[in-house]
Motif scaffolding. Sequence first.
Motif, PDB file in Angstrom:
ATOM      1  N   GLU A 327       0.843  -1.099  -0.089  1.00 41.39           N
ATOM      2  CA  GLU A 327       0.060   0.006   0.018  1.00 41.39           C
ATOM      3  C   GLU A 327       0.934   1.096  -0.168  1.00 41.39           C
ATOM      4  N   VAL A 328       0.521   2.202  -0.844  1.00 39.38           N
ATOM      5  CA  VAL A 328       1.347   3.526  -0.801  1.00 39.38           C
ATOM      6  C   VAL A 328       0.487   4.557  -1.289  1.00 39.38           C
ATOM      7  N   TYR A 329       1.005   5.652  -1.272  1.00 36.68           N
ATOM      8  CA  TYR A 329       0.118   7.030  -1.448  1.00 36.68           C
ATOM      9  C   TYR A 329       0.802   7.550  -3.030  1.00 36.68           C
ATOM     10  N   LYS A 330      -0.292   7.929  -3.664  1.00 37.78           N
ATOM     11  CA  LYS A 330      -0.125   8.529  -4.930  1.00 37.78           C
ATOM     12  C   LYS A 330      -0.118  10.218  -4.849  1.00 37.78           C
ATOM     13  N   ILE A 331       1.065  10.766  -5.066  1.00 35.33           N
ATOM     14  CA  ILE A 331       1.184  12.195  -4.868  1.00 35.33           C
ATOM     15  C   ILE A 331       1.561  12.917  -6.370  1.00 35.33           C
ATOM     16  N   SER A 343      21.105  15.148  -4.191  1.00 34.10           N
ATOM     17  CA  SER A 343      20.620  15.639  -5.234  1.00 34.10           C
ATOM     18  C   SER A 343      19.475  15.050  -5.786  1.00 34.10           C
ATOM     19  N   LYS A 344      19.043  13.857  -5.240  1.00 36.35           N
ATOM     20  CA  LYS A 344      17.774  13.030  -5.416  1.00 36.35           C
ATOM     21  C   LYS A 344      16.605  13.609  -4.644  1.00 36.35           C
ATOM     22  N   LYS A 345      15.523  13.535  -5.278  1.00 38.55           N
ATOM     23  CA  LYS A 345      14.266  14.092  -4.742  1.00 38.55           C
ATOM     24  C   LYS A 345      13.502  12.723  -4.206  1.00 38.55           C
ATOM     25  N   GLU A 346      13.732  12.854  -2.894  1.00 34.25           N
ATOM     26  CA  GLU A 346      13.446  11.479  -2.149  1.00 34.25           C
ATOM     27  C   GLU A 346      12.820  11.946  -0.599  1.00 34.25           C
ATOM     28  N   ASN A 367      10.286   6.201   0.265  1.00 29.15           N
ATOM     29  CA  ASN A 367      10.749   5.358  -0.832  1.00 29.15           C
ATOM     30  C   ASN A 367       9.859   5.695  -1.941  1.00 29.15           C
ATOM     31  N   VAL A 368      10.475   5.893  -3.264  1.00 25.29           N
ATOM     32  CA  VAL A 368       9.888   6.138  -4.528  1.00 25.29           C
ATOM     33  C   VAL A 368       9.693   4.744  -5.120  1.00 25.29           C
ATOM     34  N   TYR A 369       8.507   4.240  -5.041  1.00 23.25           N
ATOM     35  CA  TYR A 369       8.578   2.729  -6.015  1.00 23.25           C
ATOM     36  C   TYR A 369       8.054   2.901  -7.574  1.00 23.25           C
ATOM     37  N   LYS A 370       7.442   3.934  -7.966  1.00 28.05           N
ATOM     38  CA  LYS A 370       6.789   4.046  -9.191  1.00 28.05           C
ATOM     39  C   LYS A 370       6.461   5.327  -9.658  1.00 28.05           C
ATOM     40  N   SER A 371       6.460   5.698 -10.975  1.00 25.38           N
ATOM     41  CA  SER A 371       6.362   7.139 -11.436  1.00 25.38           C
ATOM     42  C   SER A 371       5.614   6.938 -12.698  1.00 25.38           C
ATOM     43  N   ASP A 372       4.693   7.974 -13.041  1.00 26.70           N
ATOM     44  CA  ASP A 372       4.350   8.212 -14.455  1.00 26.70           C
ATOM     45  C   ASP A 372       4.673   9.498 -14.814  1.00 26.70           C
ATOM     46  N   GLU A 373       4.016  10.029 -15.910  1.00 26.05           N
ATOM     47  CA  GLU A 373       4.036  11.519 -16.320  1.00 26.05           C
ATOM     48  C   GLU A 373       3.925  12.426 -15.300  1.00 26.05           C
ATOM     49  N   ASP A 374       2.725  12.277 -14.405  1.00 19.63           N
ATOM     50  CA  ASP A 374       2.430  13.349 -13.264  1.00 19.63           C
ATOM     51  C   ASP A 374       2.688  12.962 -11.853  1.00 19.63           C
ATOM     52  N   TYR A 375       2.610  11.680 -11.546  1.00 26.46           N
ATOM     53  CA  TYR A 375       2.560  11.294 -10.308  1.00 26.46           C
ATOM     54  C   TYR A 375       3.461  10.083  -9.779  1.00 26.46           C
ATOM     55  N   VAL A 376       3.950  10.237  -8.588  1.00 29.62           N
ATOM     56  CA  VAL A 376       4.734   9.162  -7.773  1.00 29.62           C
ATOM     57  C   VAL A 376       4.005   8.456  -7.100  1.00 29.62           C
ATOM     58  N   TYR A 377       4.402   7.091  -6.786  1.00 26.94           N
ATOM     59  CA  TYR A 377       3.872   6.412  -5.788  1.00 26.94           C
ATOM     60  C   TYR A 377       4.983   6.237  -4.622  1.00 26.94           C
ATOM     61  N   THR A 417      15.045  -7.395   4.141  1.00 29.52           N
ATOM     62  CA  THR A 417      14.058  -7.250   2.787  1.00 29.52           C
ATOM     63  C   THR A 417      13.868  -6.002   2.602  1.00 29.52           C
ATOM     64  N   VAL A 418      13.811  -5.742   1.193  1.00 30.33           N
ATOM     65  CA  VAL A 418      13.517  -4.296   0.718  1.00 30.33           C
ATOM     66  C   VAL A 418      12.570  -4.745  -0.420  1.00 30.33           C
ATOM     67  N   PHE A 419      11.390  -3.869  -0.210  1.00 27.49           N
ATOM     68  CA  PHE A 419      10.363  -3.943  -1.249  1.00 27.49           C
ATOM     69  C   PHE A 419      10.638  -3.152  -2.509  1.00 27.49           C
ATOM     70  N   LYS A 420      10.458  -3.997  -3.778  1.00 28.39           N
ATOM     71  CA  LYS A 420      10.799  -3.514  -5.145  1.00 28.39           C
ATOM     72  C   LYS A 420       9.712  -3.557  -5.839  1.00 28.39           C
ATOM     73  N   GLN A 421       9.432  -2.557  -6.685  1.00 24.34           N
ATOM     74  CA  GLN A 421       8.067  -2.512  -7.379  1.00 24.34           C
ATOM     75  C   GLN A 421       8.360  -3.150  -8.791  1.00 24.34           C
ATOM     76  N   ILE A 422       7.399  -4.001  -9.300  1.00 22.48           N
ATOM     77  CA  ILE A 422       7.734  -4.578 -10.746  1.00 22.48           C
ATOM     78  C   ILE A 422       6.558  -4.261 -11.694  1.00 22.48           C
ATOM     79  N   GLU A 423       6.792  -4.547 -12.929  1.00 25.12           N
ATOM     80  CA  GLU A 423       5.896  -4.106 -13.997  1.00 25.12           C
ATOM     81  C   GLU A 423       5.515  -5.393 -14.754  1.00 25.12           C
ATOM     82  N   MET A 424       4.458  -6.200 -14.417  1.00 25.07           N
ATOM     83  CA  MET A 424       4.131  -7.512 -14.989  1.00 25.07           C
ATOM     84  C   MET A 424       3.966  -7.248 -16.657  1.00 25.07           C
TER      85      MET A 424
END
Length: 461
Positions: A327-331, A343-346, A367-377, A417-424
């Motif tokens: 579960e993450v937040y979309k911002i 210099s990283k935006k974290e 922790n930034v897991y996923k991003s698209d054009e406008d949002y990050v998770y 353990t470290v969670f890493k997002q995947i794209e199926m």
Amino acid sequence: MAKQKKKSVHLHMNLGTLIFLIIVIYLMAYILSYLGKSKLAIYEVSASDIVDSIDGTGVILRKETLVHTEQSGYINYYVQEGSMIRQNGTVYTVDTTGKVRKYLKQMLEKKNSVSQDEKEQVVEKLKVFSEGYTDNNFSLLYETQNDISSTLLAYTDTMLAQNKEELAQKYGQSAYITAASPKEGLVSFLSDGMEKLEQEKVSKNIFVNKVKMKDLRTDKKQKAGKPVYRLVEGQDWQLMIPVNKNDYDRLKKREEDRQTIQVTFHKDNFVAAAQYHCLKQNDSYYVILSFDNYIQRYLNQRYLYVSLTLSETKGLKIPSSSLVKKEVYKIPKSFLVNGGNSSKKEQVNIMKTNKKGEKVLTQAAVNVYKSDEDYVYVYSANLTKGTVLSETNKEKIYTLKNKSQIQGVYIVNRGYTVFKQIEMVERNEDYCIVSAKNSGIELYDRIILNSDTVKEDQVIY
């Protein structure tokens, strides 16, 4: 009577024995605790692919005819198996008297041996048979037998061609009759009697009762009207494969966008592209592959076992059991800021109101897991529903709402353990392929297989 004194019992225990018993109890408790725990399994990420294919045995349709001898006699060929013959080119001669046959027999007796080249041809055919034979490919035995017979018979034919002038002088031109090809094409000396097979005549029985190719050549006298060779015209041919209703529907749907398909021939592992179309005929379903090449390659085959590749997906291979949801937040992306010396935006700015009623900002790592054009998770223990995020200039704010879920795995490269997002990309029952470009994992990462038994940041070793 004097009263009898009671004897007191004293236990004397050695200090070393006591320490030993404590150690034994501790070890037993540890072993029982270990046995009761769920065992973790670790998998190393590998590069792989999932191939979606349809396998089947098809029947070959091509323009071919049987050519019959018009004269009785002994047949001697001037061309070899698989040769291209021009129209009116000499294919064979008919020895009407038997004199030429007698002459050839005498020549063979003089030769009394097989040349090194001839031996090598036979040995090569046996080698191919040895390497390619399996119980599922038993027909290769008959094919090899035919090939060797063809090679041995070709020796006589070659001898006839080499001594043509001597034969004419010895017995005259009337000793044999020359037969020419009616058309241009490939010459084959094998036949299965299915040369007139057409698409409309294909039925289930053709695939049940498979007829084998037989050699038309013989050293016996042939009667007029007997077939002596098969002539295959042109380079166009088709392979008609029966399929089930489900595969037919899949191919039919695919045909709307793509009319070509990759074909793998299991006989020799040859891969080629083919035009195809689907056909329903007599309550049966077929896919018909069309080729304009390779006809000589399968000249003496009637049936071919092939694989049709519908799709091939490349990426990183992981077991399906390793997948876990987080579960993450979309911002909005604009609310990510740089950390103190990074210099990283974290980081994000969390806006709160102090006792004086002033709006103040505090930074929290995410922790930034996923991003698209406008949002990050993102995820952080400091973020909860209702938390207000602010840009650094406080001109824009964003209030966290409901959580979203993303799919990923736990990696344990560093012992925890470290969670890493995947794209199926593709998935079957046991494994899935994930994008190497858009996923957080990399080749050779070590991931937890039974992901439901651990939590993030859990120390494993």
